[in-house]
Write an enzyme that holds these catalytic residues in place. Structure first.
Site, mmCIF file in Angstrom:
data_model
loop_
_atom_site.group_PDB
_atom_site.id
_atom_site.type_symbol
_atom_site.label_atom_id
_atom_site.label_comp_id
_atom_site.label_asym_id
_atom_site.label_seq_id
_atom_site.Cartn_x
_atom_site.Cartn_y
_atom_site.Cartn_z
ATOM 1 N N ASP A 34 47.188 -19.071 -46.658
ATOM 2 C CA ASP A 34 45.904 -19.133 -45.965
ATOM 3 C C ASP A 34 44.743 -19.181 -46.942
ATOM 4 O O ASP A 34 43.762 -19.879 -46.726
ATOM 5 C CB ASP A 34 45.720 -17.885 -45.072
ATOM 6 N N ASP A 38 41.872 -21.857 -47.223
ATOM 7 C CA ASP A 38 40.441 -21.519 -47.164
ATOM 8 C C ASP A 38 39.690 -22.100 -48.352
ATOM 9 O O ASP A 38 38.533 -22.498 -48.238
ATOM 10 C CB ASP A 38 40.253 -19.989 -47.153
ATOM 11 N N GLU A 115 36.138 -4.788 -33.797
ATOM 12 C CA GLU A 115 37.478 -5.041 -33.238
ATOM 13 C C GLU A 115 38.420 -5.572 -34.317
ATOM 14 O O GLU A 115 38.039 -6.476 -35.052
ATOM 15 C CB GLU A 115 37.354 -6.084 -32.101
ATOM 16 N N LYS A 117 40.935 -7.843 -36.101
ATOM 17 C CA LYS A 117 41.214 -9.270 -35.898
ATOM 18 C C LYS A 117 42.710 -9.474 -36.073
ATOM 19 O O LYS A 117 43.226 -9.517 -37.188
ATOM 20 C CB LYS A 117 40.427 -10.096 -36.911
ATOM 21 N N GLU A 175 44.166 -12.869 -27.839
ATOM 22 C CA GLU A 175 45.078 -13.321 -28.893
ATOM 23 C C GLU A 175 46.536 -13.126 -28.477
ATOM 24 O O GLU A 175 46.914 -12.064 -27.982
ATOM 25 C CB GLU A 175 44.795 -12.471 -30.149
ATOM 26 N N LYS A 283 30.839 -7.753 -33.604
ATOM 27 C CA LYS A 283 30.035 -8.521 -32.637
ATOM 28 C C LYS A 283 28.826 -7.681 -32.262
ATOM 29 O O LYS A 283 28.970 -6.468 -32.036
ATOM 30 C CB LYS A 283 30.852 -8.779 -31.357
ATOM 31 N N CYS A 404 78.613 -1.777 -61.232
ATOM 32 C CA CYS A 404 79.977 -1.592 -61.744
ATOM 33 C C CYS A 404 80.249 -0.179 -62.248
ATOM 34 O O CYS A 404 81.371 0.131 -62.643
ATOM 35 C CB CYS A 404 80.263 -2.600 -62.853
HETATM 36 S S1 IVH Z 1 35.974 -13.431 -30.608
HETATM 37 C C1 IVH Z 1 33.251 -17.098 -30.355
HETATM 38 N N1 IVH Z 1 37.379 -11.319 -31.076
HETATM 39 O O1 IVH Z 1 39.713 -14.976 -34.520
HETATM 40 C C2 IVH Z 1 34.133 -16.081 -30.922
HETATM 41 N N2 IVH Z 1 38.182 -13.375 -31.920
HETATM 42 O O2 IVH Z 1 38.080 -17.155 -36.135
HETATM 43 C C3 IVH Z 1 35.405 -15.974 -30.217
HETATM 44 N N3 IVH Z 1 40.331 -13.200 -33.081
HETATM 45 O O3 IVH Z 1 39.729 -17.854 -32.565
HETATM 46 C C4 IVH Z 1 36.373 -15.112 -30.829
HETATM 47 N N4 IVH Z 1 40.609 -11.050 -32.799
HETATM 48 O O4 IVH Z 1 41.782 -16.333 -32.547
HETATM 49 C C5 IVH Z 1 37.272 -12.628 -31.252
HETATM 50 N N5 IVH Z 1 38.530 -9.335 -31.359
HETATM 51 C C6 IVH Z 1 38.434 -10.644 -31.541
HETATM 52 C C7 IVH Z 1 39.424 -11.386 -32.229
HETATM 53 C C8 IVH Z 1 39.251 -12.751 -32.404
HETATM 54 C C9 IVH Z 1 41.142 -12.146 -33.298
HETATM 55 C C10 IVH Z 1 40.627 -14.582 -33.545
HETATM 56 C C11 IVH Z 1 40.562 -15.625 -32.474
HETATM 57 C C12 IVH Z 1 39.462 -16.537 -32.893
HETATM 58 C C13 IVH Z 1 39.431 -16.326 -34.358
HETATM 59 C C14 IVH Z 1 38.051 -16.621 -34.905
#
Ligand code: IVH
Length: 670
Positions: A34, A38, A115, A117, A175, A283, A404
């Site tokens: 990954d 990136d 949250e 990820k 997810e 967020k 051995c």
């Molecule tokens: S919010 C507009 N919340 O991360 C934003 N995404 O690169 C929508 N992901 O496509 C995503 N945990 O596959 C959000 N708590 C979370 C998440 C999350 C994993 C993943 C998801 C998303 C990617 C963003």
């Protein structure tokens, strides 16, 4: 760079990006990590920033995710499924917050919904009147694949929801992921849990999806007609009430400092989670503010993903195993709780040797920091002593060979006046099972007998089936038995037979290297082969115990002589050479008679950079030149390395001999 070259380079990077996208998203089998992916992405974005004439429809700046596969019906998302911008350090976070404040143009104190990820793949679930009617993958962000039937196989996804306050028409997003323990069972087929989840979820046949236990965690919405919900954290609570799973570590924090501390703690403890997490998502909690901030082309302004390090992670040692190598070296390997480092799931780390364990006082049960950078084998860089259990005991390194039972030793090095850091099994022959298997693997390897078709795994398999015990057994295999084994067909058996037959024609130097005498690597094997000329002569040297004569060879010293003596003191090694020499056609070392350096003589003085004298000599001889050992009229070039002998340089100058630096010498060869 000229504009045409920049464009050419950019195009090359775009093509690379496209092909990795295909491998990753469509085939679920990435060929790079990954973080490498990136890097390519970042390079393209940086180029576009620098040169505004660079543009492509396939650039990461205009695409997200992948084009939906042809296998599924497509559906346009009512609300786009965007991705998140990444933050790698505190600077990135501060920038993120600064941009928000600038955009809002007022001083507001806000809080973040934090949250984990989860590293899986996102899905959108449409519920109408409480019934799950359609599920889609993200696809390219605008259009996804309809994978309803596959999603229905996931227990965490409610098929119907009776709560009165559940919206009449809504897309719930989250997810799909696989737990580490389930991934462990499948790890031969997929690079990481996310690929496994993606592969399973996008099966044509939903019966196939059922076979891999998938999970779902909800975290956001797409289409939603209500303004009653005020905060992301409230929405997460509602999701739970409606029967969805949400992450148990979701929390609300206020300052960047709080985010930083939470991130650090979470990163260091993530190995204990049942699932893979590659960062935290922050967020803006207030949904009204989210609305005001809106979106850039690819991602919301109100959220960011704070990634974990791509080259190191903490984990816990569950066991320490001792591996025995070809030369008898005992290498301790830590088994650790699986942790994803930069897209690769790591469950073992080398501990190098006994001294390393003692120096770092590494114990079973310890929480350690593991590094995995580039192609380097994952290794332990430090022990977190604060996490050590009070009852933990020092690791006792075995003093006998775990394979051995022979005695083990740490050799004394006369030059450094120190004992070797590595402990070794003293068995020189094939009586130690682990050493024997490794010796056979070395025998067949590319630089040795080069028997492709007989890889390392096949050697292990044939060993277990009692088909091979010694290298010569390779030339007496029971092909009937092999063709009845699982995974072997007529074609693979005939390929194996062919490559074994081909290997019978071998040059003396490769053969001497293949038999695996410690300290006799490729270069030393060449020196020996040149000196003894034929296998017959070599066997005479063994019979007459004339190894000391090899001291005349420039490049061979006492270490090599002692190793040869020890090797042939073991009668089974002698027998192997005898047997193999009757089976194989061992030819004298072939010297190139038409090389670039024909009729040129060289001599070296001083230390060469990144190259041993023996390697330099081989290089010259491979190109038909020769190396002499004194400065006289026959010498054409004197090559000087670091700290040369001045007397030699003076003599060469007197005789009008050309003097070259290492670089100038290498230039002669291109
Ligand atoms: S919010 C507009 N919340 O991360 C934003 N995404 O690169 C929508 N992901 O496509 C995503 N945990 O596959 C959000 N708590 C979370 C998440 C999350 C994993 C993943 C998801 C998303 C990617 C963003």
């Amino acid at each position: 760079m000229k504009e045409v070259d920049t464009k050419k380079y950019y195009k090359k990077k775009i093509n690379e990006f496209k092909s990795h996208n295909k491998l990753y998203f469509e085939k679920n089998s990435p060929k790079i990590s990954d973080s490498q992916y990136d890097k390519i992405k970042k390079e393209i974005l940086d180029l576009e920033k620098k040169y505004d004439f660079l543009k492509s429809d396939s650039s990461p700046s205009s695409t997200i995710g992948f084009t939906p596969s042809k296998n599924f019906i497509k559906s346009k998302h009512r609300v786009k499924m965007l991705s998140l911008a990444n933050a790698f350090d505190i600077d990135d976070l501060e920038n993120f917050e600064k941009k928000i404040l600038n955009y809002l143009n007022e001083k507001i104190n806000f809080e973040y919904s934090v949250e984990p990820k989860i590293d899986g793949i996102s899905a959108s679930l449409t519920y109408k009147n409480g019934i799950f009617v359609m599920g889609t993958s993200r696809g390219d962000g605008t259009t996804g694949e309809v994978i309803t039937e596959n999603l229905k196989t996931i227990n965490d996804i409610p098929q119907s929801i009776a709560n009165k306050d559940f919206p009449k028409d809504v897309d719930i997003r989250g997810e799909v992921f696989i737990k580490k323990k389930d991934f462990n069972k499948l790890k031969n087929n997929f690079a990481n849990p996310r690929n496994a989840a993606s592969g399973s979820l996008r099966q044509k046949n939903s019966e196939e999806t059922k076979k891999i236990p998938l999970n779902f965690v909800a975290y956001t919405y797409g289409y939603l007609e209500t303004d009653k919900i005020k905060k992301q954290s409230d929405f997460l609570n509602l999701l739970k009430k409606w029967g969805f799973k949400t992450n148990e570590h979701n929390t609300v924090l206020k300052t960047i400092n709080e985010l930083k501390n939470f991130h650090k703690k979470f990163e260091n403890e993530r190995f204990d989670l049942e699932y893979d997490v590659d960062g935290l998502v922050y967020k803006i909690n207030n949904l009204e503010l989210q609305k005001r901030l809106g979106y850039t082309a690819n991602s919301p302004r109100w959220a960011i993903a704070h990634k974990f390090s791509a080259d190191s992670a903490f984990s816990q040692i569950t066991d320490i195993n001792i591996q025995v190598g070809r030369t008898g070296a005992l290498t301790p390997v830590a088994r650790i709780k699986p942790v994803n480092i930069g897209g690769v799931v790591v469950s073992n780390a080398t501990l190098h040797n006994e001294d390393e364990i003692i120096r770092k006082d590494i114990r079973i049960g310890d929480t350690v920091k593991i590094e995995r950078a580039g192609d380097v084998i994952p290794h332990v860089i430090l022990v977190d002593l604060k996490k050590r259990d009070k009852k933990s005991k020092k690791f006792i390194f075995p003093t006998t060979c775990p394979s051995c039972g022979s005695q083990t030793i740490k050799e004394y090095n006369k030059t450094t006046k120190k004992h070797d850091a590595v402990r070794r099994c003293i068995n020189e022959g094939f009586d130690c099972e682990k050493i024997a298997i490794e010796k056979i693997k070395h025998f067949i390897s590319k630089d040795a007998m080069n028997i492709d078709g007989l890889g390392k795994k096949v050697v292990e398999n044939f060993w277990d089936l009692n088909l091979i015990r010694f290298p010569q057994d390779i030339y007496n295999l029971d092909y009937n038995k092999i063709s009845n084994l699982e995974g072997w067909g007529d074609l693979s058996v005939s390929n194996l037979k062919y490559s074994i037959d081909q290997s019978k024609q071998i040059s003396l130097d490769k053969f001497l290297y293949a038999i695996g005498i410690r300290h006799i690597g490729i270069e030393n094997a060449k020196l020996l082969a040149e000196y003894v000329k034929s296998i017959k002569n070599f066997i005479t040297f063994i019979n007459k115990n004339k190894f000391n004569e090899f001291l005349d060879i420039d490049g061979i010293g006492e270490t090599q002589i002692n190793s040869l003596k020890r090797f042939f003191e073991n009668k089974s090694n002698y027998k192997i050479i005898e047997k193999l020499s009757s089976i194989l056609n061992i030819s004298d070392l072939k010297l190139n008679k038409n090389g670039k350096l024909l009729n040129n003589t060289f001599m070296f003085t001083g230390k060469l950079t990144n190259m041993s004298r023996a390697a330099a000599k081989s290089l010259i001889e491979e190109n038909s030149g020769s190396v002499v050992s004194s400065v006289n009229k026959k010498l054409k070039y004197l090559v000087i390395g670091e700290k040369p002998t001045n007397r030699k340089i003076d003599q060469a100058k007197e005789l009008g001999i050309k003097i070259l630096s290492q670089e100038e010498w290498l230039n002669l060869l291109n």
